[in-house]
Design an enzyme around this catalytic site. Structure first.
Site, mmCIF file in Angstrom:
data_model
loop_
_atom_site.group_PDB
_atom_site.id
_atom_site.type_symbol
_atom_site.label_atom_id
_atom_site.label_comp_id
_atom_site.label_asym_id
_atom_site.label_seq_id
_atom_site.Cartn_x
_atom_site.Cartn_y
_atom_site.Cartn_z
ATOM 1 C CG ASN A 10 -1.878 -1.208 1.128
ATOM 2 O OD1 ASN A 10 -2.434 -1.488 -0.045
ATOM 3 N ND2 ASN A 10 -2.340 -1.712 2.327
ATOM 4 C CB CYS A 11 4.201 2.140 -0.878
ATOM 5 S SG CYS A 11 5.423 3.315 -1.314
ATOM 6 C CG ASP A 12 0.142 6.464 -3.212
ATOM 7 O OD1 ASP A 12 -0.525 5.742 -3.320
ATOM 8 O OD2 ASP A 12 -0.215 7.559 -2.675
#
Length: 115
Positions: A10-12
Site C-alpha cells: 500500500n505505497c503509492d
C-alpha cells in the site's frame, strides 16, 4: 533476467514502480517486507552495496515517531537493527536486477536499466 522489487503493497511509489514494470513487460517478483519480512543478510548486503544512508527512510512517519535516542547516533549496525524491527523504514522500492540494486522510483532510471 532476475528481477525482484521489494517494498510494501500500500505505497503509492511502489504502485507507480510496479505499474511501470508491467507496462514495459518486465516480469518482477514482488517481495512485500511488511508481510514476508526482510532478513539480516539481505539488509547487510544492501547496506554494503548502497550505504545505510540510502536505505533508511528518515523522512517517513515510522522513523519520525521513534524516540530521540533511537534517531540519534545512527551507524550501519543501528540502521540495520531499526530496519529489521520496522521494515517500513526501508526506502522503497528497492529494485534488484540480477544483483544490481536501485532505490526509489524514477522512470528514467528504470528505462536506463531495462532499455
Amino acid at each position: 533476467m532476475g528481477v525482484t522489487i521489494y517494498g510494501i503493497k500500500n505505497c503509492d511509489t511502489m504502485k507507480k514502480a510496479r505499474d511501470w514494470l508491467a507496462q514495459h513487460g518486465v516480469a518482477a517478483e514482488f517481495h512485500d517486507y511488511k508481510t514476508a519480512g526482510i532478513d539480516r543478510a539481505t539488509l547487510e548486503r544492501w547496506v554494503a552495496d548502497l550505504g545505510w544512508e540510502v536505505l533508511l527512510n528518515r523522512a517517513g512517519t515510522t522513523f519520525r515517531k521513534l524516540p530521540d535516542a533511537d534517531r540519534e547516533g545512527i551507524d550501519a549496525e543501528k540502521a540495520i537493527a531499526l530496519m529489521l524491527a520496522q521494515p517500513s523504514m526501508i526506502k522503497r522500492p528497492v529494485l534488484d536486477v540480477d544483483g544490481r540494486l536501485t532505490v526509489g522510483f524514477k522512470p528514467d532510471r528504470y528505462a536506463a536499466l531495462f532499455g
